[in-house]
Scaffold this active site. Structure first.
Site, mmCIF file in Angstrom:
data_model
loop_
_atom_site.group_PDB
_atom_site.id
_atom_site.type_symbol
_atom_site.label_atom_id
_atom_site.label_comp_id
_atom_site.label_asym_id
_atom_site.label_seq_id
_atom_site.Cartn_x
_atom_site.Cartn_y
_atom_site.Cartn_z
ATOM 1 N N HIS A 81 0.841 -1.202 0.000
ATOM 2 C CA HIS A 81 0.000 0.000 0.000
ATOM 3 C C HIS A 81 0.872 1.247 0.000
ATOM 4 O O HIS A 81 1.758 1.391 0.833
ATOM 5 C CB HIS A 81 -0.918 0.013 1.230
ATOM 6 C CG HIS A 81 -2.162 -0.792 1.024
ATOM 7 N ND1 HIS A 81 -3.339 -0.523 1.649
ATOM 8 C CD2 HIS A 81 -2.393 -1.852 0.224
ATOM 9 C CE1 HIS A 81 -4.258 -1.389 1.251
ATOM 10 N NE2 HIS A 81 -3.699 -2.213 0.400
ATOM 11 N N TYR A 209 -9.277 5.981 6.969
ATOM 12 C CA TYR A 209 -9.401 6.401 8.368
ATOM 13 C C TYR A 209 -10.412 7.546 8.382
ATOM 14 O O TYR A 209 -10.140 8.600 7.796
ATOM 15 C CB TYR A 209 -8.053 6.893 8.910
ATOM 16 C CG TYR A 209 -7.036 5.786 9.153
ATOM 17 C CD1 TYR A 209 -6.284 5.246 8.116
ATOM 18 C CD2 TYR A 209 -6.838 5.289 10.437
ATOM 19 C CE1 TYR A 209 -5.353 4.235 8.352
ATOM 20 C CE2 TYR A 209 -5.902 4.277 10.683
ATOM 21 C CZ TYR A 209 -5.171 3.754 9.637
ATOM 22 O OH TYR A 209 -4.248 2.761 9.876
ATOM 23 N N PRO A 301 -4.572 1.114 18.508
ATOM 24 C CA PRO A 301 -4.316 0.551 17.170
ATOM 25 C C PRO A 301 -4.340 1.566 16.032
ATOM 26 O O PRO A 301 -4.043 1.210 14.887
ATOM 27 C CB PRO A 301 -5.458 -0.466 16.992
ATOM 28 C CG PRO A 301 -6.533 0.003 17.899
ATOM 29 C CD PRO A 301 -5.865 0.679 19.055
ATOM 30 N N LYS A 305 0.817 0.264 15.030
ATOM 31 C CA LYS A 305 2.228 0.125 15.430
ATOM 32 C C LYS A 305 2.513 -1.099 16.318
ATOM 33 O O LYS A 305 3.678 -1.433 16.536
ATOM 34 C CB LYS A 305 2.675 1.397 16.189
ATOM 35 C CG LYS A 305 2.784 2.609 15.316
ATOM 36 C CD LYS A 305 4.059 2.585 14.497
ATOM 37 C CE LYS A 305 4.047 3.521 13.341
ATOM 38 N NZ LYS A 305 4.010 2.925 12.027
ATOM 39 N N TYR A 393 3.945 6.725 9.840
ATOM 40 C CA TYR A 393 3.083 5.577 9.514
ATOM 41 C C TYR A 393 3.891 4.451 8.876
ATOM 42 O O TYR A 393 3.721 3.283 9.226
ATOM 43 C CB TYR A 393 1.941 6.034 8.595
ATOM 44 C CG TYR A 393 0.816 5.020 8.488
ATOM 45 C CD1 TYR A 393 -0.322 5.124 9.280
ATOM 46 C CD2 TYR A 393 0.890 3.956 7.593
ATOM 47 C CE1 TYR A 393 -1.353 4.194 9.201
ATOM 48 C CE2 TYR A 393 -0.130 3.016 7.508
ATOM 49 C CZ TYR A 393 -1.251 3.148 8.304
ATOM 50 O OH TYR A 393 -2.263 2.217 8.220
HETATM 51 C C1 PHB Z 1 -6.381 -3.831 10.673
HETATM 52 O O1 PHB Z 1 -6.353 -4.139 9.476
HETATM 53 O O2 PHB Z 1 -6.836 -4.607 11.528
HETATM 54 C C2 PHB Z 1 -5.872 -2.502 11.075
HETATM 55 C C3 PHB Z 1 -5.293 -1.680 10.126
HETATM 56 C C4 PHB Z 1 -4.823 -0.435 10.474
HETATM 57 C C5 PHB Z 1 -4.940 -0.002 11.776
HETATM 58 C C6 PHB Z 1 -5.497 -0.827 12.744
HETATM 59 C C7 PHB Z 1 -5.978 -2.071 12.392
HETATM 60 O O3 PHB Z 1 -4.497 1.230 12.109
#
Ligand code: PHB
Ligand code: APR
Length: 399
Positions: A81, A209, A301, A305, A393
């Protein structure tokens, strides 16, 4: 087989407590370097594999898995990605990591990472003990620490040079350290993430997000046909009160109109609520006990990280032990806690910042909302701010 009540003695260089990603990766890196080790896990392999966690790998983590020799499926099936999408006020903004800083992340579920590491452990023939009960740590303030456990009615004692506490947030390792020898830093957020996994195609190519007045939402994925979605819920919420239909309606309400329209829904394969917490234990070394991964720190989450920090701790620890055993040089091992904590705190800061930026806080007043809005506007309009998000990130470099 030994009779009940008997005692079996073992000896190894490094006793690793916990067979999550941290413990298994450490075991593999040590095995590759020819350093004898044992992994001791209190649950069964199915339990370990049944836990669904974030699936974003920084290049540091991909490199560590490659060094451990468990990268074949990751490279074949992982999705590269190049950015993420931020959604607020009904529109989406692409943050293009590749264009901004020339780097990317790999989407590959932690469950798959764990599965690959378990297979490698099995192939190596190195010892791993599942369903080890009453695991306890002893004498790590001396030159010959020990780990004891019970299995099938028999008590085992593993004498070792070092113990690696890789047993997660609720494990026995950190709890074995006297309160006066450690310092805890913690923030508990007044909300959790309700997540579902579904056999449906992801709503978009990149992760979305979303910050919305009803709360945060995240659209993630495991593959081109399997999606992972989350919505922010109050801490008191119960998963039983969330039917699939209610979840999908709530998620859709928090997305921009285009994503809401494109969302493909389906039956959930898994549904759970995870609390959000920031937590750090200092130091990360106590005599001959080293903490690594969730045993030492937790991040919310939002910045994805958790697994990546576990991987960088383990890399530092493996390099420290290799320096000692192969070159008789303890410098790297002695620097372990300090090096880890410098990286941990930067990831803690980023995860806290992403969480604060995107979530609705129950006690936030109108001023706080306007500031949050201004920060989002500033971020998407500023190349410098986007670069800062991007470099955090994709992961800060390891020292
Ligand atoms: C997930 O795919 O479970 C996931 C992805 C990004 C995040 C948190 C969880 O920031
Ligand atoms: N004895 C032996 N094993 C234990 C004990 C104990 N007393 N207590 C816990 N364990 C085991 C757990 O059953 C689990 O399998 O330790 C393992 C810890 O694994 P994780 O919790 O996955 O922690 P870690 O390996 O550090 O992985 C970090 O997991 O929580 C996520 O976001 C985090 O992705 C990151 C990763």
């Amino acid at each position: 087989m030994a009779p009940n009540g008997s005692h079996i003695a073992h000896s190894t260089r490094v006793a690793i407590v916990g067979a999550g990603p941290a413990g298994l990766l450490l075991g593999q890196l040590l095995t590759v370097a020819g350093i004898d080790n044992i992994v001791i896990e209190q649950r069964g392999p199915d339990y370990v594999l049944g836990r669904i966690r974030a699936g974003i790998l920084e290049s540091v983590t991909v490199d560590a898995l490659t060094r451990a020799g468990v990268d074949a499926r990751l490279h074949a099936e992982g999705l590269v990605h190049h950015g993420i999408e931020l959604s607020y006020n009904g529109s989406r903004h692409h943050i293009d990591f590749q264009a901004l800083i020339g780097r990317s992340v790999t989407v590959y579920g932690q469950t798959e990472v764990t599965r690959d590491l378990m297979a490698a452990r099995q192939a190596s023939g190195m010892p791993i003990v599942y369903e080890a009960h009453d695991v306890s740590l002893h004498d790590f303030d001396t030159a010959r620490p020990k780990v004891r456990y019970r299995k099938d009615g028999v008590t085992h004692e593993v004498a070792c040079d070092y113990i690696a506490g890789c047993d997660g947030f609720h494990g026995v390792s950190r709890a074995s350290v006297p309160e006066t020898s450690k310092r805890i830093f913690e923030r508990i957020y007044p909300f959790g993430w309700l997540g579902i996994l579904s056999e449906t195609p992801p709503v978009a190519d990149e992760l979305i997000y979303a910050s919305h007045e009803r709360g945060f939402a995240l659209c993630s994925m495991r593959s081109k046909t399997r999606s992972r979605y989350y919505v922010q819920v109050p801490s008191c919420e119960k998963v039983e009160d969330w039917s699939d239909a209610r979840f999908w309606d709530e998620l859709r309400s928090r997305l921009d109109p285009e994503a809401a329209e494109a969302l493909v829904t389906g039956a959930s394969i898994e549904k759970s609520i995870a609390p959000l917490r920031s937590f750090v234990c200092e130091p990360m070394r106590f005599g001959r006990l080293f903490l690594a991964g969730d045993a030492a720190h937790i991040v919310p989450p939002t910045g994805a990280k958790g697994l990546n920090l576990a991987a960088s701790d383990v890399l530092y620890l493996a390099d420290g032990l290799i320096g000692l055993y192969q070159n008789d040089d303890a410098r790297e091992l002695d620097a372990y806690s300090e090096k880890c904590l410098r990286r941990v705190w930067k990831a803690e800061r980023f995860s806290w910042w992403m969480t604060s930026l995107l979530h609705r806080f129950p006690d936030a007043d109108d001023f706080a909302h306007r500031i949050q809005q201004a920060e989002l506007d500033y971020l998407v309009g500023s190349e410098a701010a986007c670069k800062s998000l991007a470099e955090n990130y994709v992961g800060l470099p390891c020292e």
